[in-house]
Design an enzyme around this catalytic site. Structure first.
Site, PDB file in Angstrom:
ATOM      1  N   THR A 180       0.817  -1.208   0.000  1.00 48.47           N
ATOM      2  CA  THR A 180       0.000   0.000   0.000  1.00 48.47           C
ATOM      3  C   THR A 180       0.854   1.263   0.000  1.00 48.47           C
ATOM      4  OG1 THR A 180      -1.774  -1.145   1.174  1.00 48.47           O
ATOM      5  CG2 THR A 180      -1.772   1.259   1.257  1.00 48.47           C
ATOM      6  N   GLU A 231       9.687  10.449   8.983  1.00 47.46           N
ATOM      7  CA  GLU A 231       8.516  11.286   9.232  1.00 47.46           C
ATOM      8  C   GLU A 231       7.225  10.489   9.274  1.00 47.46           C
ATOM      9  OE1 GLU A 231       6.503  13.931  10.482  1.00 47.46           O
ATOM     10  OE2 GLU A 231       8.212  14.997   9.639  1.00 47.46           O
ATOM     11  N   GLY A 285       1.489   9.409  10.013  1.00 48.36           N
ATOM     12  CA  GLY A 285       1.074   9.287   8.627  1.00 48.36           C
ATOM     13  C   GLY A 285       1.489  10.526   7.863  1.00 48.36           C
ATOM     14  N   ASP A 298       0.622  -0.093  18.639  1.00 46.24           N
ATOM     15  CA  ASP A 298       1.003   0.834  17.573  1.00 46.24           C
ATOM     16  C   ASP A 298       1.216   2.233  18.141  1.00 46.24           C
ATOM     17  OD1 ASP A 298       0.943   1.532  14.489  1.00 46.24           O
ATOM     18  OD2 ASP A 298      -0.435   2.946  15.437  1.00 46.24           O
ATOM     19  N   LYS A 305       4.699   4.877  18.657  1.00 48.70           N
ATOM     20  CA  LYS A 305       4.690   6.257  18.159  1.00 48.70           C
ATOM     21  C   LYS A 305       4.988   7.266  19.265  1.00 48.70           C
ATOM     22  CE  LYS A 305       1.514   5.188  14.373  1.00 48.70           C
ATOM     23  NZ  LYS A 305       0.124   5.339  13.847  1.00 48.70           N
ATOM     24  N   GLY A 331      -3.211   5.691   5.698  1.00 46.95           N
ATOM     25  CA  GLY A 331      -3.728   5.701   4.339  1.00 46.95           C
ATOM     26  C   GLY A 331      -2.611   5.828   3.329  1.00 46.95           C
TER      27      GLY A 331
END
Length: 399
Positions: A11, A124, A129, A196, A200, A297
């Site tokens: 993706t 980054e 995202g 997750d 982060k 995304g």
């Protein structure tokens, strides 16, 4: 000419390819030189896809090609990503990645290796995202001491909690909906259990304090215990439930955690719904600044990755002053962290709960007739547990 090799054509990898080829005019202009994808590494074939002309199944093709300037790791996971990234750096190639697991676990070592070989390692897209929070911390927000950083760092859990709140649906029902829409993996454990978000907030904390923060030392709680009665009662008091990654430095130490929180309407994160993410930082000069946008995304993540490619192209042959030292951030015990608490229980223990908490705020709703909740005064979790004893309750922190 800046030659790029993309490791992985899933993706994000396909998104990076599409951005570089589709927006090549603006990418190359901002980079100061033409940017070209020379290789894509993947074990699969892609018949009919333009990428077939540059596809390789052998990483050595990339590693041994001195014309490759930048390697983009978007494979995910720890291995072989870790090995491939280190090998590229040792060959004098700069690397960028969206791989939060890799950065959280081995970022300190890889940053040191990049410095040793006069190249750079950027990441980054590993946190927000498409939200450019890492570059902002490293380049723009360099005059402040930050005492608090917190945010909604996972789009899947935010989507689930938003749907539970707005539509009164149960967790399992919304999780299946999220999976059907592609917002959640078939195995959603990393998202719904908070792992997750934990990686982060570890990366962000490392950057803010300039020292390594070990994600394995961060207390992590997911959203699987959130029930419909929690969202109903929270809403009745003007709150929304959000899964937050939080690091807070005060006179008692540095506290870091991932956990559900009740957020009031006066907090800018209250209105961050669906798959969107947001990060808030509080500095001694700037005070509060918030970054908001799509946290996941194909297009959003690819945009952040290509932003790193442009930055590396503009600084070819230079190690960007970026990252943190090997010294560890010393985290304090979260049982001592003071905040307010939302305590929800069955109505049959309402009187006893009212007595032990001595709270002025009680939440009830016709949509949750069998439950009651209290908002406590500010206290530590250790003090709250002592008050509650063996009472059967569900506890959520309140910001």
């Amino acid at each position: 000419m800046i030659n790029v090799a993309i490791l992985g054509y899933g993706t994000v990898g396909s998104g990076v390819y599409d951005v570089i080829t589709g927006n090549n005019d603006v990418v190359s202009r901002n980079a100061g030189d033409e940017v070209k994808v020379k290789y894509v590494l993947d074990l699969r074939e892609f018949p009919g896809d333009p990428v077939m002309d540059i596809l390789t199944h052998d990483y050595n093709d990339i590693l041994n090609d001195d014309s490759v300037d930048i390697v983009v790791e978007v494979m995910g996971g720890i291995e072989p990503a870790n090995t491939f990234v280190r090998q590229a750096i040792e060959k004098g190639k700069s690397v960028c990645t969206s791989n939060k697991a890799l950065v959280a676990k081995y970022g300190t070592e890889i940053l040191s290796l990049a410095k040793e070989h006069s190249v750079s390692f950027l990441f980054e897209a590993s946190v927000g995202g498409g939200i450019p929070v890492i570059r902002a911390i490293n380049e723009s927000l360099t005059a402040d001491h930050f005492d608090k950083i917190y945010g909604i760092l996972n789009g899947t859990t935010n989507y689930i909690l938003t749907k539970m709140d707005e539509e009164g649906l149960a967790f399992d029902t919304v999780l299946k909906d999220a999976q059907d829409k592609g917002y959640a993996e078939r195995n959603p454990e990393a998202d719904i259990e908070g792992y997750d978000a934990c990686r982060k907030i570890a990366i962000l904390t490392s950057l803010v304090y300039g020292k390594f923060t070990d994600f394995e030392e961060i207390s992590t709680e997911g959203i699987t215990k959130i029930e419909n009665s929690d969202t109903v009662l929270a809403r009745s008091g003007g709150y929304a439930i959000k899964l937050l990654g939080l690091t807070d430095k005060n006179e008692n130490g540095i506290y870091s955690m991932v956990a559900p929180f009740l957020i009031g309407k006066n907090n800018p994160l209250y209105g961050v719904d669906g798959v969107y993410n947001a990060v808030n930082l509080h500095g001694d000069m700037l005070e509060n600044v918030m970054f908001y946008g799509q946290g996941a995304g194909k297009e959003a993540t690819a945009s952040a990755v290509v932003g790193d490619i442009v930055e590396l192209a503009k600084n070819k042959g230079v190690t960007l002053p970026f990252g943190w030292t090997e010294e560890k951030v010393k985290l304090s015990d979260n049982l001592a962290y003071e905040t307010k608490f939302f305590v929800r229980a069955d109505k049959n223990i309402e009187e006893e709960l009212d007595r032990v908490l001595d709270s002025n705020i009680k939440l009830m709703s016709d949509d949750a007739p069998d439950s009651v909740a209290f908002i406590t005064d500010k206290m530590s979790r250790a003090a709250l547990d002592e008050k509650l004893g063996n009472l059967d309750v569900h506890v959520i922190r309140v910001m």
